[in-house]
Write an enzyme that holds these catalytic residues in place. Structure first.
Site, PDB file in Angstrom:
ATOM      1  N   HIS A   1       0.815  -1.218   0.000  1.00 14.95           N
ATOM      2  CA  HIS A   1       0.000   0.000   0.000  1.00 14.95           C
ATOM      3  C   HIS A   1       0.850   1.271   0.000  1.00 14.95           C
ATOM      4  O   HIS A   1       0.346   2.357  -0.284  1.00 14.95           O
ATOM      5  CB  HIS A   1      -0.999   0.002   1.164  1.00 14.95           C
ATOM      6  CG  HIS A   1      -0.426   0.277   2.512  1.00 14.95           C
ATOM      7  ND1 HIS A   1      -0.244  -0.708   3.467  1.00 14.95           N
ATOM      8  CD2 HIS A   1      -0.005   1.421   3.088  1.00 14.95           C
ATOM      9  CE1 HIS A   1       0.257  -0.166   4.561  1.00 14.95           C
ATOM     10  NE2 HIS A   1       0.415   1.133   4.357  1.00 14.95           N
TER      11      HIS A   1
ATOM     12  N   ASP B   1       0.058  -7.661   1.342  1.00 10.44           N
ATOM     13  CA  ASP B   1       0.463  -6.265   1.474  1.00 10.44           C
ATOM     14  C   ASP B   1       1.988  -6.121   1.524  1.00 10.44           C
ATOM     15  O   ASP B   1       2.525  -5.353   2.321  1.00 10.44           O
ATOM     16  CB  ASP B   1      -0.166  -5.622   2.713  1.00 10.44           C
ATOM     17  CG  ASP B   1      -0.026  -4.089   2.710  1.00 10.44           C
ATOM     18  OD1 ASP B   1       0.124  -3.519   1.610  1.00 10.44           O
ATOM     19  OD2 ASP B   1      -0.037  -3.487   3.796  1.00 10.44           O
TER      20      ASP B   1
ATOM     21  N   GLY C   1       3.347   6.245   7.999  1.00 14.22           N
ATOM     22  CA  GLY C   1       4.745   6.464   7.663  1.00 14.22           C
ATOM     23  C   GLY C   1       5.640   5.351   8.169  1.00 14.22           C
ATOM     24  O   GLY C   1       6.715   5.102   7.646  1.00 14.22           O
ATOM     25  N   ASN C   2       5.182   4.637   9.223  1.00 14.96           N
ATOM     26  CA  ASN C   2       5.892   3.444   9.689  1.00 14.96           C
ATOM     27  C   ASN C   2       5.646   2.249   8.776  1.00 14.96           C
ATOM     28  O   ASN C   2       6.376   1.256   8.834  1.00 14.96           O
ATOM     29  CB  ASN C   2       5.454   3.055  11.103  1.00 14.96           C
ATOM     30  CG  ASN C   2       6.137   3.861  12.184  1.00 14.96           C
ATOM     31  OD1 ASN C   2       5.508   4.673  12.857  1.00 14.96           O
ATOM     32  ND2 ASN C   2       7.436   3.641  12.361  1.00 14.96           N
ATOM     33  N   SER C   3       4.612   2.323   7.960  1.00 16.94           N
ATOM     34  CA  SER C   3       4.246   1.200   7.099  1.00 16.94           C
ATOM     35  C   SER C   3       5.424   0.734   6.257  1.00 16.94           C
ATOM     36  O   SER C   3       6.077   1.539   5.588  1.00 16.94           O
ATOM     37  CB  SER C   3       3.103   1.598   6.166  1.00 16.94           C
ATOM     38  OG  SER C   3       1.917   1.778   6.871  1.00 16.94           O
TER      39      SER C   3
ATOM     40  N   LEU D   1      -7.709 -24.609  -1.316  1.00 16.63           N
ATOM     41  CA  LEU D   1      -8.473 -25.813  -0.980  1.00 16.63           C
ATOM     42  C   LEU D   1      -9.874 -25.751  -1.581  1.00 16.63           C
ATOM     43  O   LEU D   1     -10.388 -26.746  -2.076  1.00 16.63           O
ATOM     44  CB  LEU D   1      -8.547 -25.941   0.541  1.00 16.63           C
ATOM     45  CG  LEU D   1      -8.850 -27.318   1.127  1.00 16.63           C
ATOM     46  CD1 LEU D   1      -7.843 -28.340   0.650  1.00 16.63           C
ATOM     47  CD2 LEU D   1      -8.842 -27.243   2.653  1.00 16.63           C
ATOM     48  N   GLY D   2     -10.507 -24.569  -1.523  1.00 15.97           N
ATOM     49  CA  GLY D   2     -11.841 -24.412  -2.107  1.00 15.97           C
ATOM     50  C   GLY D   2     -12.964 -24.676  -1.138  1.00 15.97           C
ATOM     51  O   GLY D   2     -13.974 -25.278  -1.499  1.00 15.97           O
ATOM     52  N   VAL D   3     -12.790 -24.235   0.117  1.00 13.66           N
ATOM     53  CA  VAL D   3     -13.861 -24.347   1.105  1.00 13.66           C
ATOM     54  C   VAL D   3     -14.072 -22.999   1.770  1.00 13.66           C
ATOM     55  O   VAL D   3     -13.130 -22.220   1.925  1.00 13.66           O
ATOM     56  CB  VAL D   3     -13.552 -25.400   2.195  1.00 13.66           C
ATOM     57  CG1 VAL D   3     -13.562 -26.797   1.622  1.00 13.66           C
ATOM     58  CG2 VAL D   3     -12.227 -25.111   2.882  1.00 13.66           C
TER      59      VAL D   3
ATOM     60  N   ILE E   1     -15.048 -21.454   5.338  1.00  8.90           N
ATOM     61  CA  ILE E   1     -14.963 -21.989   6.690  1.00  8.90           C
ATOM     62  C   ILE E   1     -15.392 -20.950   7.718  1.00  8.90           C
ATOM     63  O   ILE E   1     -15.486 -19.763   7.422  1.00  8.90           O
ATOM     64  CB  ILE E   1     -13.527 -22.460   7.011  1.00  8.90           C
ATOM     65  CG1 ILE E   1     -12.531 -21.311   6.782  1.00  8.90           C
ATOM     66  CG2 ILE E   1     -13.161 -23.687   6.197  1.00  8.90           C
ATOM     67  CD1 ILE E   1     -11.113 -21.624   7.194  1.00  8.90           C
TER      68      ILE E   1
END
Length: 472
Positions: free
Chosen positions: A111, A141, A212-214, A269-271, A273
């Site tokens: 970002h 990110d 700014g810490n990002s 996996l396609g679930v 949950i």
């Protein structure tokens, strides 16, 4: 009396000095690794909306028009002006990063550099480089940059898995543009799951982190990077004691892929949950809440091919215990593609081992589409709910091919207490698929009084299990 007071003051001073000597000294760490932390600024052409009166309900601090902090405050206050005209203005983003190799590879947050034009990396010796974007991954990110230089100062990478709650950690970054600021705190928790960040088990700390810490590093006391500072929880736009960092173990995995391919692939996996609550654990006859409860098996997915079923509770994946549902996606995401994995599953009263071939996670839009892809009436006074058959139009709109009944009205009773709402579709009751309205009535009448049973609902395309307590 004066003598006693003097002794008491000496004891207090001695005790305070003793505690002070036990506090950590961060100066060697900062001196050795601070030079490897960089400031990142970007420029882009961003469309802004100007109006006669400005803001959308939240006021910004009064700063000079050319202040680099303006962009941060716009982002944090989520300013959305109404009315006015559109014009294109240059924008500047300030963030942090750190050098991981002497030949110029730099890690930061996605970002920080997202939708940027020129990316400038500034060292604390005031050297500046124009950076090339090697690759970025929105889901984690993270972004990898490259500057053309040699013999650069570097950080030392540690292990986030070895990090302990309560351990001292330190952050270096550029909050609000104040370069190379140092803040310290402790690890508050590990494996935190945040909304819309399914694949990152965040490290939570109380280190003061601000805009700014990002992208800056989180160090342990050995001077090793254990995380990448990424987010804060705030109701004011400023630090409130809750900051979150991406674990360095995940960062290393992501960076290796970005360096090799410029993109990241993840296992799938396609679930769909959800967590197992205390009430759901009781309804599934479990000793305690644990695991990831399968609310939906997506069509044409590895889970469907392997034989996963709605109502399965995944207890382990590749030998690693799943205490909470949020622990499963990172494990699956970091699995080897097209290689067999083993899931330990509770189905009814039986524990099964299911072999599944993990495939690559498809684009987010396709996953959402698959999740969405899937009249007589009656009233049940026992549950306090009225249901009716789904029309073909409703099935098409909700993407429900078969089974299920539509909730017309929820009155005071067990259904309301369980969280069932009007217009929900009841798909499964006590482990049995609801075929139609008549079958629903038969299932309800056959429920044992005093039991808590699982009920699967579909709410606007989103499946979810609820715990239903049958009255005595």
């Amino acid at each position: 009396m004066i003598g006693v007071l003097s002794v008491w003051c000496v004891l207090i001073f001695w005790n305070t000095s003793l505690h002070a000597t036990n506090l950590p000294d961060f100066t060697p760490l900062v001196e050795q690794y601070g030079p490897a932390v960089v400031n990142i600024s970007t420029s882009s052409r961003k469309t802004e909306e100007n109006s006669e009166h400005g803001g959308g309900g939240r006021s910004l601090p009064e700063l000079p028009e050319d202040s680099p902090f303006n962009e941060f405050f716009r982002r944090f206050f989520d300013e959305q002006p109404e009315g006015g005209f559109m014009e294109e203005l240059p924008s500047t983003s300030l963030g942090s990063g750190f050098i991981i190799s002497a030949d110029g590879y730099v890690v930061t947050n996605n970002h920080v550099i997202e939708e940027s034009g020129e990316i400038i990396v500034r060292l604390n010796d005031r050297r500046e480089f124009v950076a090339q974007l090697i690759g970025a991954d929105k889901r984690s990110d993270l972004a990898l940059l490259k500057v053309e230089a040699t013999d650069l100062p570097t950080v030392k990478l540690g292990s986030s898995s070895a990090l302990k709650v309560g351990e001292w950690v330190l952050a270096i970054g550029s909050p609000f543009g104040f370069e190379y600021s140092v803040t310290a705190g402790i690890v508050s928790a590990k494996g935190r799951s945040l909304p819309k960040d399914t694949y990152v088990p965040f490290i939570q700390t109380d280190v003061a982190i601000n805009p700014g810490n990002s992208g800056g590093p989180l160090f342990n006391m050995a001077g090793e990077v254990v995380g990448v500072n990424s987010q804060i929880y705030s109701r004011t736009g400023g630090f409130m004691g809750l900051s979150f960092a991406i674990p360095v173990d995940m960062m290393i995995h992501i960076v290796e892929q970005l360096k090799a391919n410029g993109k990241v692939t993840r296992g799938w996996l396609g679930v769909l949950i959800q967590d197992v609550t205390r009430e759901l654990a009781e309804s599934f006859a479990m000793d305690k809440p644990q695991g990831a409860l399968v609310a939906q098996v997506l069509p044409n997915s590895p889970a469907e091919a392997a034989g996963f079923q709605v109502g399965d509770i995944i207890l382990k994946f590749n030998g690693k215990t799943i205490e909470r549902s949020a622990e499963l996606p990172p494990l699956v995401g970091m699995s080897e593609l097209d290689k067999p994995a083993v899931a330990e599953v509770l189905r009814g009263s039986e524990v099964l081992n299911i072999d599944v071939i993990v495939s690559e996670l498809p684009p987010e839009e396709e996953v959402r589409s698959a999740a969405r892809g899937q009249g007589s009436s009656t009233t049940s006074n026992r549950m306090g709910v009225s249901v009716m058959a789904l029309t073909p139009e409703q099935r098409k709109e909700l993407n429900i091919a078969e089974d299920g009944v539509l909730v017309q009205k929820v009155e005071r009773g067990p259904a309301q207490e369980a969280g069932i709402r009007d217009n929900d579709v009841i798909v499964m009751l006590d482990g049995k698929r609801v075929k139609d309205v008549k079958h629903f009535s038969e299932l309800v009448s056959g429920l044992e009084a005093g039991r808590t049973v699982p009920v699967l609902i579909n709410r606007r395309g989103n499946p979810s299990f609820l715990a239903l307590k049958i009255p005595k």
